[in-house]
Design an enzyme around this catalytic site. Structure first.
Site, PDB file in Angstrom:
ATOM      1  N   HIS A 186       0.871  -1.180   0.000  1.00 25.76           N
ATOM      2  CA  HIS A 186       0.000   0.000   0.000  1.00 25.76           C
ATOM      3  C   HIS A 186       0.914   1.237   0.000  1.00 25.76           C
ATOM      4  O   HIS A 186       2.016   1.188   0.546  1.00 25.76           O
ATOM      5  CB  HIS A 186      -0.829  -0.052   1.289  1.00 25.76           C
ATOM      6  CG  HIS A 186      -1.914   0.957   1.402  1.00 25.76           C
ATOM      7  ND1 HIS A 186      -1.685   2.252   1.779  1.00 25.76           N
ATOM      8  CD2 HIS A 186      -3.252   0.856   1.212  1.00 25.76           C
ATOM      9  CE1 HIS A 186      -2.840   2.910   1.824  1.00 25.76           C
ATOM     10  NE2 HIS A 186      -3.804   2.082   1.477  1.00 25.76           N
ATOM     11  N   ASP A 230       2.925  -4.528   8.312  1.00 26.22           N
ATOM     12  CA  ASP A 230       1.721  -3.728   8.104  1.00 26.22           C
ATOM     13  C   ASP A 230       0.537  -4.672   8.326  1.00 26.22           C
ATOM     14  O   ASP A 230       0.252  -5.545   7.488  1.00 26.22           O
ATOM     15  CB  ASP A 230       1.758  -3.165   6.677  1.00 26.22           C
ATOM     16  CG  ASP A 230       0.455  -2.499   6.277  1.00 26.22           C
ATOM     17  OD1 ASP A 230      -0.547  -2.649   6.992  1.00 26.22           O
ATOM     18  OD2 ASP A 230       0.445  -1.830   5.221  1.00 26.22           O
ATOM     19  N   GLN A 278      -4.602  -5.130   7.134  1.00 29.68           N
ATOM     20  CA  GLN A 278      -5.580  -6.116   6.663  1.00 29.68           C
ATOM     21  C   GLN A 278      -5.534  -7.415   7.469  1.00 29.68           C
ATOM     22  O   GLN A 278      -6.451  -8.233   7.357  1.00 29.68           O
ATOM     23  CB  GLN A 278      -5.345  -6.445   5.178  1.00 29.68           C
ATOM     24  CG  GLN A 278      -5.511  -5.257   4.244  1.00 29.68           C
ATOM     25  CD  GLN A 278      -6.937  -4.717   4.182  1.00 29.68           C
ATOM     26  OE1 GLN A 278      -7.901  -5.420   4.507  1.00 29.68           O
ATOM     27  NE2 GLN A 278      -7.099  -3.472   3.790  1.00 29.68           N
ATOM     28  N   LYS A 280     -10.711  -0.873  10.409  1.00 29.38           N
ATOM     29  CA  LYS A 280     -10.875  -2.058   9.557  1.00 29.38           C
ATOM     30  C   LYS A 280     -11.282  -3.267  10.390  1.00 29.38           C
ATOM     31  O   LYS A 280     -11.529  -4.335   9.865  1.00 29.38           O
ATOM     32  CB  LYS A 280      -9.591  -2.343   8.797  1.00 29.38           C
ATOM     33  CG  LYS A 280      -9.236  -1.205   7.823  1.00 29.38           C
ATOM     34  CD  LYS A 280      -8.090  -1.570   6.942  1.00 29.38           C
ATOM     35  CE  LYS A 280      -7.423  -0.360   6.327  1.00 29.38           C
ATOM     36  NZ  LYS A 280      -8.060   0.096   5.101  1.00 29.38           N
ATOM     37  N   CYS A 323      -4.626   2.370  -3.846  1.00 30.98           N
ATOM     38  CA  CYS A 323      -3.416   2.842  -3.157  1.00 30.98           C
ATOM     39  C   CYS A 323      -2.219   1.929  -3.396  1.00 30.98           C
ATOM     40  O   CYS A 323      -1.356   1.781  -2.517  1.00 30.98           O
ATOM     41  CB  CYS A 323      -3.645   3.001  -1.650  1.00 30.98           C
ATOM     42  SG  CYS A 323      -4.925   4.166  -1.263  1.00 30.98           S
TER      43      CYS A 323
HETATM   44  N1  PMP Z   1      -1.809  -0.862   4.550  1.00 28.53           N
HETATM   45  C1  PMP Z   1      -2.771  -1.608   4.001  1.00 28.53           C
HETATM   46  C2  PMP Z   1      -2.414  -2.994   3.518  1.00 28.53           C
HETATM   47  C3  PMP Z   1      -4.065  -1.115   3.880  1.00 28.53           C
HETATM   48  O1  PMP Z   1      -5.011  -1.861   3.325  1.00 28.53           O
HETATM   49  C4  PMP Z   1      -4.342   0.190   4.348  1.00 28.53           C
HETATM   50  C5  PMP Z   1      -5.730   0.788   4.224  1.00 28.53           C
HETATM   51  N2  PMP Z   1      -6.356   0.561   3.014  1.00 28.53           N
HETATM   52  C6  PMP Z   1      -3.321   0.919   4.938  1.00 28.53           C
HETATM   53  C7  PMP Z   1      -2.069   0.366   5.025  1.00 28.53           C
HETATM   54  C8  PMP Z   1      -3.540   2.298   5.479  1.00 28.53           C
HETATM   55  O2  PMP Z   1      -4.420   2.253   6.553  1.00 28.53           O
HETATM   56  P1  PMP Z   1      -5.035   3.604   7.169  1.00 28.53           P
HETATM   57  O3  PMP Z   1      -5.611   4.349   6.002  1.00 28.53           O
HETATM   58  O4  PMP Z   1      -6.082   3.114   8.113  1.00 28.53           O
HETATM   59  O5  PMP Z   1      -3.930   4.329   7.819  1.00 28.53           O
END
Ligand code: PMP
Length: 412
Positions: free
Chosen positions: A127, A204, A207, A230, A368
């Site tokens: 991401h 990270d 998910q 999430k 993203c």
């Molecule tokens: N890493 C991953 C794998 C994600 O799916 C996301 C959110 N889509 C993020 C980081 C960022 O999370 P947040 O927007 O809650 O900071």
């Protein structure tokens, strides 16, 4: 572990007020955008409501009943997050705005020690929030960002990983589950290899925390980042989890109230952990409501949540695969909550808008992950992402909506 039976899921759905609503007039909502954010059960909505009606006060400073209650509830939330993720010490749980802020904190504070020639290893499926913070610190320090390539099935190329891992690799920062492909990465084995190489590891967990039982003491990473929103909790709160030794060795991040011990005009000293990294008034209400979300998912049981999500997503992947005109973006051995795909001859944005007319919420775009899109050779994809309250009937609704979209575009 047994997945929830359809009747149990039906009962669980009653806990989520939003799942009862209609969209576009009389369409039952089919919410398949859980990788972006999950829905919230009533207990979480009520915890937030209760906090602002009954408890609201600033923490760690006021000497009155409300301040004491707010402080106790906020610190109990920290202990709950630590326990839920198998962290050994709540002092190593830093409340942040979420995964993005957690990774930025590590990149900016831990990353200050990087030097020219050092390498930060990520992967092509990351991401943007696990790419850009590393680029920013690499630009400041002269370090280099490298990425593990992917196999044709959408998994990490583990042979390439072993070649890329070398004495210059100071940081390995990887997602446990891809938000775009759904791939579950073999992070435990990769962490062990990185640690044997003397590399610091960040996982990270944006998910993975919602879908897998996590035990950080067993996983062995140095840093773990996650977001409450999430995992059925509120937006605007998340955590960075690390060992107190590692955090103590790092310089503070933001300066201000709460994070200091002594301040003079010339210089300051820092508060003990975790406060050293929590400058300013924290997001008290959302931390407390996150604790309520953790209670909720722990009562359901993370192992059953994992089994339920796997069942519904694997069924969706195999039915989408058989659907004329649909191509899956990846075929990982193990899937988290997401399945992504393309429809022949229809742009993903058109697909998402058309299925939305049938009440089905899916995602379209680069999700993203622009470097991943470059690797796939497509600027965008469609993604259906599931949680434990989703059903196989909802996948049927998605497939029906896809057929309507294909008819409208004259490709059915
Ligand atoms: N890493 C991953 C794998 C994600 O799916 C996301 C959110 N889509 C993020 C980081 C960022 O999370 P947040 O927007 O809650 O900071």
């Amino acid at each position: 572990m047994k997945p929830f039976a359809p009747a149990e899921i039906c009962k669980i759905r009653e806990d989520f007020p939003i799942l009862q609503r209609k969209v576009h007039g009389d369409r039952d909502l089919v919410y398949l955008d859980n990788a972006a954010t999950s829905q919230k059960p009533l207990c979480v909505i009520e915890a937030l409501n209760h906090y602002y009606r009954q408890t609201n006060a600033n923490v760690h400073r006021g000497m009155h009943a409300l301040a004491e209650e707010a402080t106790a509830d906020y610190e109990a939330a920290r202990a709950k997050v630590a326990n839920f993720l198998g962290a050994t010490d709540p002092k190593g749980v830093i409340f942040t705005r979420g995964t993005t802020e957690s990774i930025n904190l590590v990149a900016q504070c831990w990353g200050q020690q990087l030097q020219a020639g050092d390498e930060i290893l990520i992967s092509v499926m990351e991401h943007h929030s696990n790419i850009v913070p590393w680029q920013l610190i690499a630009q400041r320090t002269g370090a280099t960002v490298k990425a593990i390539p992917l196999t044709s099935s959408g998994e990490l190329d583990l042979e390439a990983f072993e070649t890329l891992l070398n004495p210059k690799t100071k940081m390995l920062s990887l997602t446990q589950i891809s938000n775009a492909l759904g791939t579950v990465n073999p992070v435990k084995e990769m962490i062990a290899k990185a640690k044997a190489n003397g590399t610091t590891v960040l996982i990270d967990g944006a998910q993975s925390a919602p879908h897998l039982p996590i035990n950080l003491s067993e996983l062995g990473c140095d840093f773990y980042a996650c977001s409450a929103h999430k995992m059925c909790g509120p937006t605007g709160i998340g955590a960075l989890i690390a060992s107190p030794e590692l955090l103590n060795a790092m310089p503070p991040w933001q300066g201000g109230g709460e994070m200091i011990d002594q301040v003079t005009i010339e210089s300051s000293t820092w508060a003990d952990l975790p406060y050293k990294f929590e400058a300013g008034t924290p997001n008290i209400g959302d931390a407390i409501a996150w604790a309520s979300a953790i209670d909720y998912i722990q009562t359901l049981g993370m192992a059953r949540i994992e089994a339920t999500v796997q069942e519904v997503v694997n069924d969706a992947a195999s039915r989408l695969e058989q659907e004329p005109g649909v191509r899956l973006t990846a075929h990982p051995t193990e899937r988290g909550g997401a399945v992504s795909f393309w429809l022949d001859e229809i742009h993903p944005h058109d697909v998402a808008q058309l299925v939305d007319q049938s009440g089905v919420a899916i995602r379209a775009g680069h999700v993203c992950c622009q470097p991943l899109m470059k690797h796939l050779g497509h600027p965008a994809l469609n993604r259906a992402s599931y949680h434990f309250y989703n059903t196989q009937e909802e996948t049927t609704r998605l497939l029906e909506a896809i057929r309507i979209a294909r008819k409208i575009f004259g490709v059915a």
